[in-house]
Structure formats: structure tokens, C-alpha cells
Design a protein around this motif. Structure first.
Motif: not given
Length: 514
Positions: A425, A427-428, A431, A435, A440, A444-445, A449
Motif C-alpha cells: 500500500m 506504493h499507491q 498514500n 508514495n 500509479s 496494481y491498485d 484492494n
């Protein structure tokens, strides 16, 4: 040599011609622990640094606590149950709990503790750790219900954090922010602070009203020691029992001359450099990957660190990735092949001998970080890459990272709790300034999640592993190795259990009898 050590100890413990203070030396019922830095505060909800949290974990207990292996166990709660969907947890308190001033502790305290944590005026730096908690409700005087937004199998570990422990709200209502000036401070855990001399030591004494073991060591002294070499010398002179660090360069000497004193074990931490992906040249994933391919990680781990670190190609430590660390396919190629491939990728991206890739390597002041930075620069020399080095003290360094004022900079992550999401998290975009890379990627997000929303342990692990692989492919960070702990533990101390979380509660430590 022993006389030299004792003389050094005398110099450390005396000031202005005074005699050594025997009250802060190891004794038959007193353990002296050295921390990396001074305590930043005594309010469990007001600090986030490791040195402060270690001292506070000795003083405050929550529904759960961490044992000598760093694993969650019942604390003020004697047991708990969890619903099938993983969203509803019920904790049953032990009977007749009290604070150190004999004020009763019951279930109605915990909703108010969460409310204080989230209050704007508290400004709790660890507040976001608990964002997944929807509500805490007292079902009656003995039963606490915690409702989550998404399943969290690691909730018992999270609840052991001092920020959500039993805090003396009755005393806070009476004294406001002055409550931490009490001596002794009102606490809920095994110890209570009775004396704190800034930049010298903090004394903890056994809490007479603690619900558990009355045979714990009577006194714990915490001494700040930011110079790990001075701390090592103090340990060798018999002036302290435990140090939380020692110089990497002295590891083999300690092994040869003081076997059993140094403890080094894998740690839930990842050491990496971070690319600024917001602007050229590192907005191009090809450039980031080419630089990563040229790194000799095993050499850095074996020669630069030489303390047992494992090389890393991804951010997740093996213990959080099914027992093995992920590696891209090129990680097994010979160096010559990797360099040829990297040079070709850089050429495609527009960099060659006539137009070399030029950037600054930034690191915070430390012999370790400097050695690694120099090694990186040397490993990139066969490529059309030209680098310069820039170092600054830690506060300025991380301020620059938050303000995006860097190209490539030293960073890393040590887990707050031992779960994959605590690494991923970071690297989102959610953050925010934390971050550092500006990475972005909606795919990945979604993986991160979706994993967090699942109550199925196998599905969670698979999704987190996919997210880790995607992060490695996109390479917004340059992983180098996984951390190991560095601790010194005197032979008279029993109960020290090396563990991946580097958790060693004072209540579990004992003094060996001759």
C-alpha cells in the motif's frame, strides 16, 4: 583490554567529574536496554518512531499483545471470536483489570480510545494504520466488538500496537496534555515510567496492578544511544545488557571474539532506492528496468553488507510471499547478458555514449548508505550512465522525497505489522506524499484492494503475490536486499527469541541466575 572497556564505561556514565550512577547499571533485578534514539513522547497515540513505541509497548497493553516471537497473543482480552466473513470480531476481557493507579479497565474504554485516536486534536501519526476499523462497540462491561471495513486476519497483531492500547483516559480528562508528566505515569501494561532524564535514561518499574506475571524483572532502564559503536563498547564493558544495533563492520569481529553476543536474523524490512517516476528520465519504465538489470545484488549483500542480508528483486520479504522472494526472469542471467540487454534497452530509450543517462543518487547520511550508493554507481559504469552522489541528514533527505525533489533516492520500508499490504500500500497514490516514487497503476491498485477485501486466505495471498510481481515489472523502486536485525544481548539475559518482527518485550526477558 577489560580495563580499557571499564575506563570507557566510566567516561560514559560520569559527567562533570561526578561518580558513575550505579542506578542505571545492570543489576540483579534490573535490565539496561539501549535504543537507537531518544524517546519522542510518552503518549502512545502521539508517536510513531520505533524507539518510542518499544518503550511504550512495555507500559501499555491492548486487547492483544506480542509475545517473545513477535506473534499476537491474548492481552487484556482473554479470548476472541471472528465471524465467517471476517468483519466482526468479539473480544472478551479478563476479569478485574486495573490501571496502575487501581482505576478499573472495562470494555467501555475502547470505543473512546479509538475516538481519541481519530480526533483531529490528537494528530495521531499512526491513525491511518487503523483505517480499516469501522467501529468499536462495548457490548457490555466485558465484551468488545470490533467491526471492520474489509477482512483483516492480522487484526490481533494490529491491536497490539500501543496506539490502540488501554490508555488512561480518566487521567487525560483530569490533566489534559499534562498527564504524561505524572511520575509514575498511569499505565495498563507490565511497567510504569517513574523517571525520565532527557538524553540520559528512562526508568520503568514493575506495575503493581498488572494482571499477569508478578515475577517479571523489576526494573527496565532504556538509554538512548545513537552511536552504535559506543553502544557496542558499553555492552562489552558491562554497562548495558541489550543494544538494538551495532556497526556492520564489526559483525565478524564480534562473531570471532564474543560468540553469542551478536544476534542477526531476517527482518520484515526491504531496502531499496526509489525512482522519481513523475518526470524524465525515470518516467520511462524501460530506463528503470535497465538500471535494475545491471545491479549485482548478491555482491552487495555479501560484500557491502556482509551480515547475512538476502538480495531482493521485489519488495515483499519471503515470509510474506509464500516463503520465497519473487525474482524477474532476467535475475538468473549471467552479468554479461544482463549488461548487453540493459545497454540495448537504454539505446532504445535514447541513451548512448554520445547522450549518456545522467542523474544524481541521493542518500541520507550513513556509512552503509554511502557504500551502497558508491556500489550502484560503479555497477552502472559499463553502461552509458553517468551519476553523481549527494547525501544529507535524514530529516532533509526524506523531506526532499516527500516534495519529489530527487531523481533516485535511498529509501526502504520496515513493516508496522507483518502483512503483505503493509508493504504494497506504500506504493499507491492513496498514500499521498509517502508514495515517494509517484507510482500509479490502476491494475496494481485493483489487485491490492481486491486482496484486502477477501476473507479467503489463499485468494488474498495469490492476489498480493500478483501485485508484488506487477510492482517488480514496473520497477518504480530499485529493491536491493532484505533487512536483517542487528542486536547485542549479554549472556546474563534469558528469554530473547530472534524473530522476523524484531519484537522483544521486556516482560519476556529474564536475568539468568548464576
Amino acid at each position: 583490554m577489560r580495563l580499557i572497556f571499564l575506563f570507557s564505561l566510566l567516561l560514559v556514565l560520569t559527567g562533570c567529574g561526578g561518580a558513575a550512577d550505579e542506578t542505571v547499571l545492570p543489576g540483579p533485578d534490573q535490565i539496561v536496554r539501549l535504543s537507537d534514539s531518544e524517546i519522542k513522547g510518552l503518549d502512545p497515540q502521539g508517536v510513531s518512531d520505533l524507539s518510542s513505541l518499544r518503550v511504550l509497548a512495555d507500559q501499555y497493553e491492548g486487547l492483544t499483545r506480542l509475545d517473545a516471537r513477535g506473534e499476537a497473543e491474548p492481552g487484556l482480552a482473554k479470548k476472541w471470536t471472528v465471524s465467517a466473513d471476517g468483519l466482526r470480531w468479539i473480544f472478551e476481557l479478563r476479569p478485574d483489570l486495573e490501571f496502575s493507579d487501581a482505576t478499573p479497565i472495562n470494555a467501555h474504554l475502547f470505543p473512546d480510545v479509538l475516538a481519541r485516536l481519530r480526533a483531529e486534536e490528537t494528530a495521531a501519526p499512526t491513525r491511518t494504520l487503523f483505517d480499516n476499523i469501522s467501529t468499536i462497540v462495548a457490548l457490555d462491561a466485558q465484551m468488545v466488538e470490533i467491526r471492520l471495513k474489509s477482512p483483516s486476519p492480522a487484526l490481533p497483531v494490529l491491536l497490539a500496537h500501543p496506539a490502540l492500547s488501554a490508555i488512561p483516559l480518566h487521567r487525560i480528562r483530569e490533566a489534559g496534555n499534562r498527564w504524561t508528566a505524572d511520575r509514575p505515569v498511569v499505565t495498563s501494561g507490565p511497567y510504569r515510567l517513574t523517571h525520565w532524564l532527557l538524553n540520559n535514561h528512562a526508568r520503568l518499574e514493575r506495575n503493581p496492578n498488572w494482571h499477569d506475571d508478578t515475577k517479571i524483572t523489576g526494573n527496565i532502564i532504556w538509554k538512548p544511544m545513537d552511536d552504535s559503536l559506543a553502544g557496542m563498547r558499553l555492552i562489552l564493558a558491562g554497562g548495558a545488557d541489550i543494544a538494538s544495533d551495532y556497526p556492520v563492520s564489526r559483525h565478524q569481529w564480534l562473531e570471532d571474539n564474543h560468540p553469542g553476543l551478536a544476534h542477526s536474523t531476517p527482518y520484515l524490512g526491504s531496502y531499496y532506492f526509489v525512482f522519481n517516476t513523475r518526470k524524465p528520465p525515470f518516467d520511462d519504465a524501460r530506463v528503470r528496468t535497465a538500471l535494475s538489470m545491471a545491479i549485482e545484488r548478491q555482491w552487495i549483500a555479501d560484500k557491502v553488507m556482509a551480515i547475512g542480508n538476502s538480495p531482493s528483486w521485489s519488495v515483499l520479504p519471503p515470509g510474506l510471499n509464500g516463503g520465497s522472494a519473487y525474482r524477474p526472469v532476467w535475475a538468473t542471467w549471467p552479468r554479461e547478458r544482463r549488461l548487453r540487454e540493459a545497454e540495448g534497452i537504454l539505446r532504445e530509450a535514447g541513451y548512448d555514449a554520445d547522450n549518456p543517462l545522467t542523474f544524481e543518487i541521493r542518500f541520507n547520511s550513513s556509512a552503509e548508505h554511502r557504500r551502497v550508493s558508491v556500489a550502484l554507481a560503479a555497477m552502472w559504469q559499463p553502461l552509458p550512465v553517468r551519476t553523481t552522489l549527494f547525501n544529507s541528514e535524514a530529516a532533509l533527505h526524506f523531506s526532499a522525497l516527500r516534495q519529489h525533489d530527487f531523481a533516485l533516492a535511498r529509501s526502504g520500508w520496515i513493516a508496522d505489522i507483518p502483512v503483505p499490504e503493509n508493504f504494497l500500500m506504500v506504493h499507491q497514490p492513496a498514500n499521498g506524499p509517502g508514495n515517494y516514487s509517484g507510482y500509479s497503476n490502476p491494475a496494481y491498485d485493483r489487485l491490492v484492494n481486491d486482496a484486502r477485501q477477501s476473507a479467503d486466505a489463499g485468494k488474498r495471498a495469490a492476489l498480493f503475490a500478483q501485485a508484488n510481481q506487477l510492482l517488480t515489472r514496473d520497477m518504480p523502486i530499485l529493491p536491493l536486499y532484505f533487512y536483517v536485525t542487528r542486536s547485542l544481548v549479554a549472556s546474563r539475559i534469558d528469554g530473547w527469541d530472534d524473530n522476523i518482527s524484531n519484537v522483544h518485550p521486556s516482560r519476556t526477558l529474564r536475568i539468568r541466575t548464576p
